[in-house]
Design an enzyme around this catalytic site. Sequence first.
Site: not given
Length: 760
Positions: A284-288
């Site tokens: 995932s992207d950062y905290t997505s």
Amino acid sequence: MKKMIVGLLFMAALLSACEKQGRDEGMNRFVSDLMGKMTIEEKIGQLNLITPGGGIPTGSVVSTDVEEKIKAGNVGGIFGIYGPEKLRQAQKMAVEESRLGIPMLFGADVIHGYKTTYPIPLGLSASWDMDLIERTARMAAKEATADGIFWNFSPMVDISRDPRWGRVAEGAGEDAWLGSEIAKAMVHGYQGEDLTSPVTMMATVKHFALYGAPEGGRDYNRVDMSRYNMFNYYLPPFKAAIDAGVGSIMTSFNDVDGIPASGNRWLLTDLLRNKWGFRGFVVSDYTSVNEMIDHGMGDLQAVSALSLNAGLDMDMVGEGFLTTLKKSLEEGKVREADIDKACRRVLEAKYKLGLFDDPYRYFNDERPAIDILSAENRSLAREAATKSFVLLKNEKQVLPLQKQGTIALIGPLANDRNNMLGTWAPTGDPQLAVPIFEGMMNAPGRQAKILYAKGANISDDPEYAAKINVFGPRIMIDERSPEMMLREALSVATQADVVVAVVGEATEMSGESSSRSDITIPEPQKKLIRALKATGKPLVLVVMGGRPLAMEEEHELADAILFVWHPGVEAGNAIADVLFGAYNPSGELTMTFPRNVGQIPVYYNHRNTGRPNPGDTFQKFRSNYLDVPNSPLYPFGYGLSYTTFEYANLTLNSSQMAASGEISVSVEVTNSGQFDGEEVVQLYVRDMVASVTRPLRELKGFQKVFIEKGATRKVTFTIKPGDLAFYNYDLEFVAEPGEFQVFVGGHSTAELTGEFELLP
Ligand code: NOJ
């Protein structure tokens, strides 16, 4: 003889397929054995990617209790820490102190160089030089692995038609075809032939998908797009990276057809796995994952389950997987088989990187001093920068500069280190960058006197400066008043034969979370440019920017404009090379430069309307604006040279192409000016009649050729039916028989043209 060669090639292919199968079987056995020993907690632990913070932050939260988590087997990978010693220590913790001793992945954002920063990716793409791009990626991999990093969050291949979006700096511009070539070159550059080699790293293609099309150009914003646009324009570079063997893929923050990418099963499973056959892992992207709560998809447990079920393998920083998946399993909201699948993919990546053979293979204390910031690397950064610059205007041949006389070097970016590297250079050190003044002073053979004045601030607004200066000083507001600075600049300008003004954007005016609704050069610098023009001296603008800028006024005022993006650590040397003519500029835009923000989106491969206005004169009841022409300021593919190139004799070897045949298109390019130089010869195709509306032209080939002054070179392209194919209304990839027009020239409005017919 021919038969024998074909036979040998066949044998070699067969052997390598058998070898690969053998390797895959070995990997499957190994991973299955290991997973047989893992608890459900340990499997979920592998899906957790953390960042302990401490360095330059790349997101707003950082992980806690890192050591405890590593020892408990709760961490699959870490990013944002660097150096063999630190990383060895962390790896040791995982290998020696966790129950099963599974090594961790160490990742980072190595976007345009590790410590030897080369131009921002948008600038590098303007070189149209695939070999150069691959070499820069290889150099970045060598440096990053020397510092223990072997998993890279690059390349970013998001197509964008919106220069308001700050992250255009990180991509390759607006074109899917060129973007795909660049994606392949970068994946090859990072990963090389052998992922277990200590000088290669696993690449991550990002951000999947459509991240480059946020509404209003505002970062992280909603995306709403037709499948037609997705398949024909926004997805191809991802497919190209996957076909090139990219090891991992990162999801995007936005929603895709109403479902956020990190939880979108159509995207991550139906398309990525089932249609495209991707075999690596998805992070995932950062905290997505967590951010899907704000998207309105449910609480942390719900969005984490949604993501796993959609096909996400690894959760970056948010720990939704770590903290909720077991509960979801117990409640029947996820299946153990899906946790296993994700865990297997992460372990496979570790296997492919050779970590199970030697978890410390990338940690060599000798390497940083040898491989990082070497003279060889800096020279590549200088070459890359010179080749990325785009000459937008050059009246009366004011460039290259004479090496005699007096040059006034003016502007807030003229003697600055802090803004040379550009956005997303978290591992680069601005203090190592060569300012332009220094580069000009050191230019070989320079006899010209160089006078310097700052002339203006990048911006006079302290509040704006505070937003930009998050990673260090970028906009420094002078203690002197704007009037005093201007007076000094004018007094310097009047003593000179030529004025070179270095203006534009500070580094963090583009990049993540740096969207602009007004993409002009900030007002204090505009004032400076107007005042310099009024001196009557020849005026050269060197413009820095992380995006296309709207520079209609500057185009009128300046005699010459060199657009240099953010050039990297060798900025000053590279700019001096080009200004003094040691290198003849050869860069061409990979993104259209609008006249003003109201024209956005403005891009070359647009479809026709039913009421087109191909000219720039307003016509009632045609598709145009009252207050601005339809044409951009500078089109895609545009860029001048100190010499001139003339195109003639476009020939097609046939007027018809069989359904499984090909045709060749040739053109003669003559260097008709006074300098040797390189030209990007571009081939565009238009499908005249189709089952869906097709663009007015699309790039289908290019060759960057060196031509000595006075010489003529024949350039030949081959077009195959596959090059004419597109995704139709039913999303089938087809080449429809009928008439096609080709255009060849030095930019996307090239006029030399020919026609052929694709037979059924
Ligand atoms: C957020 C960015 O969108 C992504 O590109 C980057 O790789 C991660 N942060 C990690 O730094």
